[in-house]
Each structure stands twice: as C-alpha cells, then as structure tokens.
Design a protein around this motif. Sequence first.
Motif, PDB file in Angstrom:
ATOM      1  N   VAL A 238       1.205  -6.985   9.618  1.00 14.09           N
ATOM      2  CA  VAL A 238       1.773  -8.246   9.112  1.00 14.09           C
ATOM      3  C   VAL A 238       1.031  -8.703   7.847  1.00 14.09           C
ATOM      4  O   VAL A 238       1.649  -9.066   6.857  1.00 14.09           O
ATOM      5  CB  VAL A 238       1.734  -9.354  10.201  1.00 14.09           C
ATOM      6  N   ASP A 239      -0.308  -8.653   7.889  1.00 10.28           N
ATOM      7  CA  ASP A 239      -1.108  -9.262   6.813  1.00 10.28           C
ATOM      8  C   ASP A 239      -1.949  -8.251   6.041  1.00 10.28           C
ATOM      9  O   ASP A 239      -2.685  -7.468   6.653  1.00 10.28           O
ATOM     10  CB  ASP A 239      -2.068 -10.297   7.413  1.00 10.28           C
ATOM     11  N   PRO A 240      -1.914  -8.306   4.693  1.00  8.56           N
ATOM     12  CA  PRO A 240      -2.762  -7.403   3.899  1.00  8.56           C
ATOM     13  C   PRO A 240      -4.169  -7.972   3.734  1.00  8.56           C
ATOM     14  O   PRO A 240      -4.601  -8.288   2.633  1.00  8.56           O
ATOM     15  CB  PRO A 240      -2.016  -7.341   2.556  1.00  8.56           C
ATOM     16  N   VAL A 241      -4.870  -8.125   4.843  1.00 12.68           N
ATOM     17  CA  VAL A 241      -6.243  -8.669   4.805  1.00 12.68           C
ATOM     18  C   VAL A 241      -7.243  -7.512   4.940  1.00 12.68           C
ATOM     19  O   VAL A 241      -6.872  -6.396   5.321  1.00 12.68           O
ATOM     20  CB  VAL A 241      -6.455  -9.720   5.921  1.00 12.68           C
ATOM     21  N   GLN A 242      -8.513  -7.809   4.645  1.00 12.03           N
ATOM     22  CA  GLN A 242      -9.532  -6.754   4.603  1.00 12.03           C
ATOM     23  C   GLN A 242      -9.625  -5.968   5.924  1.00 12.03           C
ATOM     24  O   GLN A 242      -9.755  -4.750   5.925  1.00 12.03           O
ATOM     25  CB  GLN A 242     -10.889  -7.380   4.250  1.00 12.03           C
ATOM     26  N   GLU A 243      -9.529  -6.725   7.024  1.00 13.70           N
ATOM     27  CA  GLU A 243      -9.601  -6.099   8.353  1.00 13.70           C
ATOM     28  C   GLU A 243      -8.556  -4.985   8.504  1.00 13.70           C
ATOM     29  O   GLU A 243      -8.828  -3.922   9.053  1.00 13.70           O
ATOM     30  CB  GLU A 243      -9.252  -7.188   9.368  1.00 13.70           C
TER      31      GLU A 243
ATOM     32  N   THR B 299      -7.663 -11.897 -12.092  1.00 12.29           N
ATOM     33  CA  THR B 299      -8.787 -11.036 -11.691  1.00 12.29           C
ATOM     34  C   THR B 299      -8.480 -10.265 -10.408  1.00 12.29           C
ATOM     35  O   THR B 299      -7.828 -10.788  -9.508  1.00 12.29           O
ATOM     36  CB  THR B 299     -10.076 -11.867 -11.484  1.00 12.29           C
ATOM     37  N   VAL B 300      -8.943  -9.022 -10.377  1.00 10.50           N
ATOM     38  CA  VAL B 300      -8.969  -8.274  -9.119  1.00 10.50           C
ATOM     39  C   VAL B 300     -10.420  -7.863  -8.857  1.00 10.50           C
ATOM     40  O   VAL B 300     -10.688  -6.842  -8.237  1.00 10.50           O
ATOM     41  CB  VAL B 300      -8.026  -7.039  -9.101  1.00 10.50           C
ATOM     42  N   ALA B 301     -11.367  -8.686  -9.332  1.00 11.06           N
ATOM     43  CA  ALA B 301     -12.795  -8.415  -9.109  1.00 11.06           C
ATOM     44  C   ALA B 301     -13.055  -8.321  -7.614  1.00 11.06           C
ATOM     45  O   ALA B 301     -12.495  -9.091  -6.829  1.00 11.06           O
ATOM     46  CB  ALA B 301     -13.631  -9.532  -9.728  1.00 11.06           C
ATOM     47  N   ALA B 302     -13.916  -7.386  -7.238  1.00 15.17           N
ATOM     48  CA  ALA B 302     -14.187  -7.148  -5.812  1.00 15.17           C
ATOM     49  C   ALA B 302     -14.921  -8.316  -5.160  1.00 15.17           C
ATOM     50  O   ALA B 302     -15.026  -8.381  -3.939  1.00 15.17           O
ATOM     51  CB  ALA B 302     -14.968  -5.857  -5.633  1.00 15.17           C
ATOM     52  N   GLY B 303     -15.388  -9.262  -5.979  1.00 14.03           N
ATOM     53  CA  GLY B 303     -16.038 -10.448  -5.431  1.00 14.03           C
ATOM     54  C   GLY B 303     -15.050 -11.426  -4.821  1.00 14.03           C
ATOM     55  O   GLY B 303     -15.435 -12.339  -4.106  1.00 14.03           O
ATOM     56  N   THR B 304     -13.763 -11.273  -5.138  1.00 16.20           N
ATOM     57  CA  THR B 304     -12.740 -12.129  -4.531  1.00 16.20           C
ATOM     58  C   THR B 304     -12.148 -11.392  -3.335  1.00 16.20           C
ATOM     59  O   THR B 304     -12.142 -10.154  -3.309  1.00 16.20           O
ATOM     60  CB  THR B 304     -11.607 -12.444  -5.524  1.00 16.20           C
ATOM     61  N   PHE B 305     -11.645 -12.137  -2.358  1.00 15.20           N
ATOM     62  CA  PHE B 305     -11.156 -11.483  -1.145  1.00 15.20           C
ATOM     63  C   PHE B 305      -9.968 -10.554  -1.450  1.00 15.20           C
ATOM     64  O   PHE B 305      -9.910  -9.422  -0.973  1.00 15.20           O
ATOM     65  CB  PHE B 305     -10.870 -12.539  -0.048  1.00 15.20           C
TER      66      PHE B 305
ATOM     67  N   GLY C 198      -9.240  -9.256  -4.427  1.00 15.71           N
ATOM     68  CA  GLY C 198      -9.733  -8.183  -5.294  1.00 15.71           C
ATOM     69  C   GLY C 198     -10.416  -7.093  -4.479  1.00 15.71           C
ATOM     70  O   GLY C 198     -10.273  -5.900  -4.776  1.00 15.71           O
ATOM     71  N   ARG C 199     -11.134  -7.504  -3.464  1.00 17.42           N
ATOM     72  CA  ARG C 199     -11.819  -6.528  -2.610  1.00 17.42           C
ATOM     73  C   ARG C 199     -10.794  -5.661  -1.879  1.00 17.42           C
ATOM     74  O   ARG C 199     -10.997  -4.456  -1.700  1.00 17.42           O
ATOM     75  CB  ARG C 199     -12.728  -7.265  -1.616  1.00 17.42           C
ATOM     76  N   VAL C 200      -9.693  -6.279  -1.471  1.00 20.15           N
ATOM     77  CA  VAL C 200      -8.609  -5.525  -0.830  1.00 20.15           C
ATOM     78  C   VAL C 200      -8.084  -4.470  -1.802  1.00 20.15           C
ATOM     79  O   VAL C 200      -7.939  -3.290  -1.449  1.00 20.15           O
ATOM     80  CB  VAL C 200      -7.476  -6.488  -0.379  1.00 20.15           C
ATOM     81  N   VAL C 201      -7.837  -4.885  -3.050  1.00 20.02           N
ATOM     82  CA  VAL C 201      -7.325  -3.957  -4.073  1.00 20.02           C
ATOM     83  C   VAL C 201      -8.323  -2.815  -4.297  1.00 20.02           C
ATOM     84  O   VAL C 201      -7.936  -1.636  -4.332  1.00 20.02           O
ATOM     85  CB  VAL C 201      -7.030  -4.708  -5.398  1.00 20.02           C
TER      86      VAL C 201
END
Length: 309
Positions: A44-49, A75-81, A83-86
Amino acid sequence: MPRLSEVITALENLWPAERAESWDAVGTVVGDPEQEVSRVLFAVDPVQEIVDEAVKLGADLLVTHHPLYLRGTTTVAAGTFKGRVVHTLIKHDIALHVAHTNADTADPGVSDALAGALDLRVVRPLVPDPSDPEGRRGLGRVCELDHPLTVRELAARAAERLPATAQGIRVAGDREATVRTVAVSGGSGDSLFDHVRAAGVDAFLTADLRHHPASEFIADRAHSAHGTHSPLALLDAAHWATEWPWCELAAAQLDEISDRREWGLRVHVSRTVTDPWTAHEASAPVTPAAPVTPATSVTPVTETPGAPN
Ligand SMILES: [Zn+2]
C-alpha cells in the motif's frame, strides 16, 4: 525474463494513468525501462520499511497504491525520508510504480477487493465513471449480502477478514439493525456521503471518517427514518486495511498475465502493517444511553459558572 517497460505496459493496461484524478501522481517513479524483472512486490505505502522488505526479498519492482511524491520536490537527498526511499531503490535496482486513483476506479479495483474480502456481492459502482459506457468503473461499490447480517455481525466480519490494525473497526449507528445492502469504499470515504445517501443502502464501510460528516450523517438518518429509506450505520476501518486487499487482487492479476506470457514472474504481497496508528488504548466501557425521560420529571440542572463543558 521481461523488461521493466513490458511489465509497466501490462500494469498500465490494468490501470491506465489517464484514469487517475487530475491531482494524483501515478505511474513509474523510479526504474530503468531496460532492466529485467523477475520478482515483484505489491504494497500500500512506499515507505522505507516496505522498500527494505523489497531489498531483502530481492524484488526488481515495487508496486504501491499510494504515491511517493504527490507534489513536486526540489530534493531527493538521502537525508529526507522520501529521498532515502529513492536512494535505496536506485542502489538496489528496484523500480517503483504507483497505481492510485486509477486503481480505485478500475474494474476490478480497490473497492472490489475490499468487497471481496468481506464476501459482499458487488452490484455497481457507488459513483460511476461517466466515461465508462458499461457503468462498471467508478469510485466505491454498492454491494448486497447473500444473507442479511446485523451491523454488529458485519463489523465483526470486517474485523476478522481485514488485516489486523490497532484501530480495528469503529461503528456508528444501531448495532442491531439489519444490513442487506452496503456501500464500501477503500481509503478515505468522507466525500462520498451524498452518494451513499442517494444509494439508499443500509451501511457504509470505509476509512478516515471525521466527526462532523459522520455525526451529520447519523443525525440525518435518524431524522429521515420515518420517511425515505436511509443509511443505518457507518463502519470505519483503518485506511491501510481497507486498501490492502487490493494488493492481493493486483498481484493475482499480474501473476495471471505473467503465466499467460510465460514471463515466470514471482509476485509477492507485503504483509507489513504500515498503518500509522500503532496502538489503541480502550476507554472505560461506554455507559449505554439512559432512556429518554419525560420533560416534566427532569431535575433542573444548576450550571456552575466556569465549569468545563
Ligand atoms: Zn489510500
């Protein structure tokens, strides 16, 4: 082994992007059209988990219902939630594809899956898509029960058949009332009350119902109980739980395509609960409402100035 572009074409045939709402952001978010795909994960959700689960599984494609980015970003910087997904997706060669409102209105779509999970017979869309001459696509579904249930029994069935969440099922209305017809809508159904009223069903099962629309809906029902037929009860489940059955439906659809085309895809459905509400502390039992007392016997209440109300 199919290329990502071939798999995406198949997904786009199931849920054409042009059928999404104008505010929505569907389609491929990450992915190289030339990469090969052997394993697909639906969630359902594209979250890090979920992305971490895709990595662990060795998936090449993650298909989610909710968009990663609904609006533009700088930004898709990995410091953002997000961005980290990307970053995680690209590092592991995992593509991300989103089917959101285009999957809601599809035939079969999100609400068909919800109805199916509850063993409800779908009669028609709650809000038909005017561009569909056959009247099979649209938002929500009007359903019938093979055997009438009380509201309490229907709520118990929803609690048992939908994936477990901290919220469970909230009910508004008379729990002993009989339900023969029910409208269902996966996700937030707040905006559909007028259509539910017009459908004349006995109950409405959806998610994210707010105080005022729910309260007005129930009051309106009581007011018109002696006149026209009107909805009897509201059943409110966790947003995630009402949309999760679609993942199983969608996975089965892709699996069937894969078999037909001899792609040999391995298709999985995530069972990770990504509903943001993780706990539910029950209050003390609610005291049943006292019977209405005739006005003559009401003891006058002296208001205490400054008392909380
Ligand atoms: Zn949703």
